[in-house]
Each structure stands twice: as structure tokens, then as C-alpha cells.
Scaffold this motif. Structure first.
Motif, PDB file in Angstrom:
ATOM      1  N   GLU A   1      29.864  47.858  23.470  1.00 25.44           N
ATOM      2  CA  GLU A   1      30.473  46.560  23.159  1.00 25.44           C
ATOM      3  C   GLU A   1      31.290  46.037  24.336  1.00 25.44           C
ATOM      4  OE1 GLU A   1      30.201  44.745  20.247  1.00 25.44           O
ATOM      5  OE2 GLU A   1      28.656  46.166  19.617  1.00 25.44           O
ATOM      6  N   LEU A   2      30.724  46.160  25.539  1.00 20.64           N
ATOM      7  CA  LEU A   2      31.482  45.807  26.745  1.00 20.64           C
ATOM      8  C   LEU A   2      31.311  44.339  27.117  1.00 20.64           C
ATOM      9  CD1 LEU A   2      30.930  48.842  29.145  1.00 20.64           C
ATOM     10  CD2 LEU A   2      32.981  48.258  27.862  1.00 20.64           C
ATOM     11  N   VAL A   3      32.428  43.696  27.436  1.00 26.45           N
ATOM     12  CA  VAL A   3      32.433  42.310  27.906  1.00 26.45           C
ATOM     13  C   VAL A   3      33.181  42.260  29.234  1.00 26.45           C
ATOM     14  CG1 VAL A   3      33.144  39.942  27.397  1.00 26.45           C
ATOM     15  CG2 VAL A   3      32.440  41.463  25.522  1.00 26.45           C
ATOM     16  N   PHE A   4      32.541  41.695  30.253  1.00 21.49           N
ATOM     17  CA  PHE A   4      33.177  41.551  31.570  1.00 21.49           C
ATOM     18  C   PHE A   4      33.561  40.094  31.792  1.00 21.49           C
ATOM     19  CE2 PHE A   4      31.208  45.612  32.518  1.00 21.49           C
ATOM     20  CZ  PHE A   4      32.058  46.183  33.464  1.00 21.49           C
ATOM     21  N   SER A   5      34.780  39.874  32.238  1.00 23.96           N
ATOM     22  CA  SER A   5      35.224  38.538  32.633  1.00 23.96           C
ATOM     23  C   SER A   5      35.458  38.541  34.141  1.00 23.96           C
ATOM     24  CB  SER A   5      36.513  38.154  31.905  1.00 23.96           C
ATOM     25  OG  SER A   5      36.898  36.833  32.243  1.00 23.96           O
ATOM     26  N   VAL A   6      34.764  37.632  34.824  1.00 21.45           N
ATOM     27  CA  VAL A   6      34.721  37.655  36.289  1.00 21.45           C
ATOM     28  C   VAL A   6      35.335  36.380  36.865  1.00 21.45           C
ATOM     29  CG1 VAL A   6      33.218  37.926  38.292  1.00 21.45           C
ATOM     30  CG2 VAL A   6      32.578  38.971  36.103  1.00 21.45           C
ATOM     31  N   PRO A   7      36.414  36.504  37.660  1.00 27.21           N
ATOM     32  CA  PRO A   7      36.943  35.313  38.338  1.00 27.21           C
ATOM     33  C   PRO A   7      35.898  34.809  39.333  1.00 27.21           C
ATOM     34  CG  PRO A   7      38.044  37.307  39.130  1.00 27.21           C
ATOM     35  CD  PRO A   7      37.153  37.722  38.000  1.00 27.21           C
ATOM     36  N   SER A   8      35.514  33.546  39.214  1.00 34.29           N
ATOM     37  CA  SER A   8      34.309  33.079  39.898  1.00 34.29           C
ATOM     38  C   SER A   8      34.577  31.868  40.787  1.00 34.29           C
ATOM     39  CB  SER A   8      33.233  32.720  38.864  1.00 34.29           C
ATOM     40  OG  SER A   8      32.898  33.847  38.081  1.00 34.29           O
ATOM     41  N   GLY A   9      34.202  32.016  42.072  1.00 41.24           N
ATOM     42  CA  GLY A   9      34.294  30.927  43.029  1.00 41.24           C
ATOM     43  C   GLY A   9      32.938  30.670  43.644  1.00 41.24           C
ATOM     44  N   ASN A  10      32.522  31.590  44.524  1.00 40.17           N
ATOM     45  CA  ASN A  10      31.198  31.491  45.133  1.00 40.17           C
ATOM     46  C   ASN A  10      30.128  32.214  44.316  1.00 40.17           C
ATOM     47  OD1 ASN A  10      29.971  30.135  47.208  1.00 40.17           O
ATOM     48  ND2 ASN A  10      30.219  31.735  48.730  1.00 40.17           N
TER      49      ASN A  10
ATOM     50  N   GLU B   1      47.834  38.600  39.863  1.00 42.18           N
ATOM     51  CA  GLU B   1      47.839  37.397  40.705  1.00 42.18           C
ATOM     52  C   GLU B   1      46.959  36.338  40.021  1.00 42.18           C
ATOM     53  OE1 GLU B   1      44.765  36.694  42.454  1.00 42.18           O
ATOM     54  OE2 GLU B   1      44.073  38.328  41.187  1.00 42.18           O
ATOM     55  N   PRO B   2      46.881  35.125  40.568  1.00 44.73           N
ATOM     56  CA  PRO B   2      46.220  34.032  39.837  1.00 44.73           C
ATOM     57  C   PRO B   2      44.762  34.265  39.465  1.00 44.73           C
ATOM     58  CG  PRO B   2      47.618  33.128  41.567  1.00 44.73           C
ATOM     59  CD  PRO B   2      47.601  34.618  41.770  1.00 44.73           C
ATOM     60  N   HIS B   3      43.955  34.853  40.356  1.00 41.10           N
ATOM     61  CA  HIS B   3      42.524  34.987  40.086  1.00 41.10           C
ATOM     62  C   HIS B   3      42.257  35.906  38.889  1.00 41.10           C
ATOM     63  CE1 HIS B   3      43.265  33.981  44.276  1.00 41.10           C
ATOM     64  NE2 HIS B   3      42.120  33.322  44.269  1.00 41.10           N
ATOM     65  N   ALA B   4      42.909  37.066  38.903  1.00 40.26           N
ATOM     66  CA  ALA B   4      42.739  38.001  37.787  1.00 40.26           C
ATOM     67  C   ALA B   4      43.301  37.419  36.495  1.00 40.26           C
ATOM     68  CB  ALA B   4      43.415  39.328  38.114  1.00 40.26           C
ATOM     69  N   ALA B   5      44.398  36.667  36.599  1.00 42.03           N
ATOM     70  CA  ALA B   5      44.995  36.061  35.410  1.00 42.03           C
ATOM     71  C   ALA B   5      44.027  35.099  34.738  1.00 42.03           C
ATOM     72  CB  ALA B   5      46.291  35.349  35.782  1.00 42.03           C
ATOM     73  N   ILE B   6      43.277  34.354  35.532  1.00 44.49           N
ATOM     74  CA  ILE B   6      42.275  33.431  34.987  1.00 44.49           C
ATOM     75  C   ILE B   6      41.201  34.208  34.235  1.00 44.49           C
ATOM     76  CG2 ILE B   6      40.353  31.935  35.705  1.00 44.49           C
ATOM     77  CD1 ILE B   6      42.248  30.751  37.813  1.00 44.49           C
TER      78      ILE B   6
ATOM     79  N   TYR C   1      35.224  45.699  23.746  1.00 45.99           N
ATOM     80  CA  TYR C   1      36.139  46.186  24.787  1.00 45.99           C
ATOM     81  C   TYR C   1      35.955  45.293  26.013  1.00 45.99           C
ATOM     82  CZ  TYR C   1      38.927  49.467  27.541  1.00 45.99           C
ATOM     83  OH  TYR C   1      39.903  50.034  28.308  1.00 45.99           O
ATOM     84  N   GLY C   2      37.046  44.725  26.474  1.00 47.86           N
ATOM     85  CA  GLY C   2      36.968  43.761  27.563  1.00 47.86           C
ATOM     86  C   GLY C   2      37.483  44.300  28.880  1.00 47.86           C
ATOM     87  N   ILE C   3      36.786  43.945  29.955  1.00 45.02           N
ATOM     88  CA  ILE C   3      37.195  44.319  31.312  1.00 45.02           C
ATOM     89  C   ILE C   3      37.264  43.044  32.146  1.00 45.02           C
ATOM     90  CG2 ILE C   3      36.570  45.584  33.408  1.00 45.02           C
ATOM     91  CD1 ILE C   3      35.043  47.558  31.609  1.00 45.02           C
ATOM     92  N   PHE C   4      38.428  42.792  32.744  1.00 39.32           N
ATOM     93  CA  PHE C   4      38.527  41.672  33.670  1.00 39.32           C
ATOM     94  C   PHE C   4      38.718  42.231  35.078  1.00 39.32           C
ATOM     95  CE2 PHE C   4      42.901  42.466  32.441  1.00 39.32           C
ATOM     96  CZ  PHE C   4      43.698  42.132  33.532  1.00 39.32           C
ATOM     97  N   LEU C   5      38.190  41.517  36.056  1.00 39.99           N
ATOM     98  CA  LEU C   5      38.214  42.007  37.431  1.00 39.99           C
ATOM     99  C   LEU C   5      39.498  41.576  38.140  1.00 39.99           C
ATOM    100  CD1 LEU C   5      35.295  42.614  36.721  1.00 39.99           C
ATOM    101  CD2 LEU C   5      34.618  41.794  38.984  1.00 39.99           C
ATOM    102  N   GLY C   6      40.194  42.570  38.682  1.00 36.91           N
ATOM    103  CA  GLY C   6      41.356  42.305  39.534  1.00 36.91           C
ATOM    104  C   GLY C   6      40.883  42.319  40.977  1.00 36.91           C
ATOM    105  N   THR C   7      40.743  41.150  41.558  1.00 35.30           N
ATOM    106  CA  THR C   7      40.051  41.032  42.842  1.00 35.30           C
ATOM    107  C   THR C   7      40.962  41.117  44.061  1.00 35.30           C
ATOM    108  OG1 THR C   7      40.124  38.637  42.528  1.00 35.30           O
ATOM    109  CG2 THR C   7      38.087  39.768  41.917  1.00 35.30           C
ATOM    110  N   ALA C   8      42.273  41.023  43.867  1.00 32.55           N
ATOM    111  CA  ALA C   8      43.186  41.094  45.016  1.00 32.55           C
ATOM    112  C   ALA C   8      44.538  41.626  44.568  1.00 32.55           C
ATOM    113  CB  ALA C   8      43.349  39.719  45.664  1.00 32.55           C
ATOM    114  N   HIS C   9      45.224  42.283  45.475  1.00 31.73           N
ATOM    115  CA  HIS C   9      46.567  42.788  45.202  1.00 31.73           C
ATOM    116  C   HIS C   9      47.526  41.600  45.032  1.00 31.73           C
ATOM    117  CE1 HIS C   9      50.382  44.869  45.709  1.00 31.73           C
ATOM    118  NE2 HIS C   9      49.749  46.033  45.692  1.00 31.73           N
ATOM    119  N   PRO C  10      48.411  41.645  44.043  1.00 29.71           N
ATOM    120  CA  PRO C  10      49.336  40.523  43.835  1.00 29.71           C
ATOM    121  C   PRO C  10      50.139  40.150  45.082  1.00 29.71           C
ATOM    122  CG  PRO C  10      49.428  42.018  41.970  1.00 29.71           C
ATOM    123  CD  PRO C  10      48.549  42.682  43.000  1.00 29.71           C
TER     124      PRO C  10
END
Length: 430
Positions: A240-249, A351-356, A370-379
Motif C-alpha cells: 500500500e505504498l504511495v510516493f509523493s515527489v517534489p517535481s520541477g523538471n 525545507e520548501p520542496h519536501a514540505a510541498i 503508507y506514504g513516503i515523501f522525498l526529502g531532496t535537499a538539506h534544510p
């Protein structure tokens, strides 16, 4: 490994050619002709491995025999020399922290593997890496290639539109790293890179290559940390995995859906954007209408014409998936600030990207999932904004502290290809 040009399917290349060439004819993206699939028993074995061993097996399945498995293992070990921990935030939500590498951002995985792959396939031939960055790619690429023999690097970034510490991390190196502050936005930087690759004389003279997420080696590397995330999830929650990805490019999301196509158990993905919401609007109404890029708190996602979107559409079509199953949404700066404060109250500094990504995940997650969000940069890479929003001081990691007071070495150019071309021919010595 055979790849083809999404704009011209008659152009077919090997992995080595794709790594060296970057883009295909007509600025087309290279994409794998076949994607290996791991059956359940194979997947269970993979998820039981350590990160480097598993990543080697995944990349070997993709690349094939172009790189001997022993050499590939050594290259992966050199590239992925840091962890990607899954940090619980709530009982049903965790953050995949991708910022424990040398430049404190997820781009370290792709940048360092690309450097290793290029070293493996290019031999002693000179090469010039030309790339655009909206923040973190620049640092990852610069540090991955810094001091490498026969490699010059030119990095374009939008002047005044990345954080001061992001800028210091890669614009203070010098040597074979050339940085250019472009007096426009990130989309203008990307357009200049594409113009350079369409200039045959420049391409041949400087032996141009790209290190953006358009380069297939970076994309393949990013697949590996999705497997690493799932490996850290208890087996009973993997259905039951859901990934949330901060997306730009959209390179990160492309890697995620490729992992799913390989058999990784992912129920669905969420494409989380800021005000630059071309994709959420497209998924809602079927109209591809990029607006002018807007500057936001989450500057690495300030992209209105995402380069990797054609790969996502191609993969969904090939797999018979509906784009309607891809969730998406845009988060405003005010909502980003509010979410960062909410996370801090839960004991997690973001930081802002992961928060989104977290906000979109929380609004979409259903009971039992169960949700996983990506932390893409150190705060700390967004020190000024994070401290202002949270009202507290952050300790500065050593990687940033040692560069914070160094002078910037960037050239400043208008968003004009003639000016960039002249600069590169005068400055870069392949």
C-alpha cells in the motif's frame, strides 16, 4: 542496452553512446527500448540486499554487459558512498532523505554516477559538460566532476533565483568548473543549453555533453533509491505504498515510475509542484499550456516546461497505464510556509520542496496506506528562508560552512546564445 530517441525512433544508441551524447537529434530524449521486470521472488531477493549490491543488480539488469559487472559494482560503490535513510515523520508517513551526500541534495546520486559512467565509457577523450541548474544539480555535478582529467564543466543558473548557499556550494570551486549566472529564469538557461547542442560547430569543438536529468545515466541512478526506500519499509506495508515527489523538471518522478515498471511495489505516485503547475493543469484538462515561470520559495522546482515529461508519457503509454492515475497538485508559498511549521511542530525540520511533497501526500493518503515523501535537499541549503519561516536558527553543516565565505567565481551573461557561445569558446579548454 538499446535506447531510442523519443523524437526520432530511427535513432538508436547504446548506453555508452547515450551517456556521451546526452541528447538525440532534434533535442530528443533517449529512452530504454526494453525495461527489465523483476518477478516477486527476484524482488524479494533484491530488497534483502544492501544498497550498493542491490543498485549494482538493478543497473546491471538495465545496462547489460556494456559495463562488466565487477567494474559496475566498483563504480556504484564510488558513487553511492552515503545513505538514503527513511525517516519516520508520522505512523503512516516517512521522508526518504536524499540529502546525505557531499552537496546535501538528491542530485548527488545522479551526478556522481554519471561521472563514474562517463569515466568508464569515455576513456581519455576530452569532454565538456554543459548543464543548467535551478539549484541543486549545479552543486552535485560540479563536485562530482571537479578535478577530473579531460573534463570541463559549464553550469548555467538563473542569477538571483537560487539560494545564496546553493550558489556558494558550486560557484566557488574554479579549476575545471565554469559557472555562469544568466540574467533570466531557469527555463531560459535550459533553452540556452538546447541551443548549444543544436550548434554543430560548438558541439564538435568542445565535445559537448549534458549532465541534466536528460542524461540517461543520471536517471538510471535515481531509480535505485526508490528500491532503497521500499527495502526499509516493513514487508507488511509494501502493498500500500504511495510516493509523493517534489517535481520541477520531473526527472525524479520519471525514475520512480521506471522503478514501478521494473516491478517495485508502488500503489501510486503524486506529482507535487509549486505555482509552476503546468503538469497538474495538463492532467486536469488535457491542455499543455506552460505559463511564464514564477519565482517561489521552492526554487529548484521553478520550471514551467519540464524536460522529462515526454519520458513519463512514453512510459505510461508503453505500460498501458492511464495518466489519470497519476495524482498531482500545486502548493502555494503560503501553504508551503504553513506546512513547514506544521512539520516542525511534529519534530521534523523540512525545507520548501519536501514540505510541498508532504502536503500533497497528506491530503491524498487513504487509511491503510503508507506514504513516503522525498526529502531532496538539506534544510540548511535554504537557510535564510527556513530560519525566517520557522523563527529559529539552524546549524550549518560542514559542507556549507567551509564555502560560505568564499568569493563567487561566476561570469554574468544575458540570456543570449551568442554571448554564451563566445564565452565558452574563449574560456573552455577541452
Amino acid at each position: 542496452m538499446e535506447l531510442y530517441n523519443l523524437k526520432d525512433e530511427s535513432e538508436k544508441v547504446s548506453f555508452a553512446q547515450a551517456v556521451k551524447q546526452g541528447l538525440g537529434r532534434g533535442q530528443g530524449l533517449f529512452f530504454p527500448r526494453e525495461i527489465p521486470f523483476f518477478e516477486q521472488a527476484e524482488m524479494d531477493k533484491l530488497l534483502a540486499m544492501d544498497f550498493v549490491s542491490r543498485s549494482t543488480a538493478i543497473l546491471h539488469a538495465l545496462i547489460g554487459d556494456e559495463l562488466p559487472e565487477a567494474e559496475l559494482a566498483a563504480r556504484v560503490r564510488a558513487a553511492f558512498a552515503f545513505p538514503a535513510p527513511l525517516n519516520p515523520v508520522e505512523p503512516d508517513v516517512a521522508c526518504l532523505e536524499l540529502f546525505h551526500g557531499p552537496t546535501l541534495a538528491f542530485k548527488d546520486f545522479g551526478g556522481r554516477f554519471m561521472a563514474q559512467a562517463l569515466a568508464a565509457v569515455a576513456g581519455d577523450k576530452p569532454v565538456t559538460i554543459l548543464t543548467a541548474t535551478s539549484g541543486d544539480t549545479g552543486a552535485a555535478v560540479a563536485h562530482a566532476f571537479y578535478g577530473l582529467k579531460n573534463v570541463q564543466v559549464v553550469i548555467l543558473y538563473p542569477q538571483g533565483k537560487i539560494s545564496p548557499l546553493q550558489e556558494k556550494l558550486f560557484c566557488t570551486l574554479g579549476g575545471n568548473i565554469h559557472t555562469v549566472a544568466v540574467q533570466d529564469d531557469f527555463d531560459a538557461c535550459q533553452a540556452l543549453v538546447k541551443q548549444a547542442f543544436d550548434d554543430e560547430e560548438l558541439k564538435q569543438t568542445l565535445h559537448l555533453n549534458s549532465a541534466n536529468s536528460i542524461n540517461i545515466s543520471r536517471l538510471l541512478a535515481q531509480i535505485c533509491y526508490y528500491f532503497e526506500a521500499v527495502a526499509q519499509v516493513p514487508a507488511e506495508k509494501r502493498g500500500e505504498l504511495v510516493f509523493s515527489v517534489p517535481s520541477g523538471n520531473f526527472g525524479d518522478l520519471t525514475a520512480g515510475v521506471l522503478a514501478k515498471a521494473m516491478g517495485l511495489p508502488v500503489k501510486r505516485f503524486i506529482a507535487a509542484t509549486n505555482a509552476n503547475d503546468t503538469v497538474p493543469r495538463y492532467l486536469a484538462d488535457g491542455q499543455w499550456k506552460p505559463a511564464a515561470t514564477v519565482a517561489t520559495l521552492s526554487n529548484a522546482m521553478d520550471v514551467s516546461q519540464p524536460n522529462n515529461w515526454p519520458r513519463i508519457e512514453a512510459l505510461f503509454a508503453r505500460e498501458g497505464w492511464s495518466l489519470k492515475d497519476l495524482r498531482s497538485g500545486a502548493v502555494s508559498d503560503d501553504e508551503t510556509r504553513e506546512t513547514m511549521r506544521d512539520l516542525a511542530a511534529k519534530g521534523y525540520i523540512s525545507e520548501p520542496h519536501a514540505a510541498i511533497a508532504y502536503r500533497q501526500l497528506r491530503s491524498d493518503l487513504q487509511p491503510g496506506e503508507y506514504g513516503i515523501f522525498l526529502g531532496t535537499a538539506h534544510p540548511a541549503k535554504f537557510l535564510e528562508s527556513v530560519e525566517a519561516i520557522l523563527g529559529s536558527k539552524l546549524p550549518l553543516p560542514a559542507e556549507l560552512a567551509e564555502r560560505a565565505d568564499l568569493p563567487l567565481l561566476s561570469a554574468v551573461l544575458p540570456a543570449d546564445f551568442a554571448a554564451l557561445r563566445d564565452y565558452m569558446l574563449k574560456t573552455v579548454k577541452p
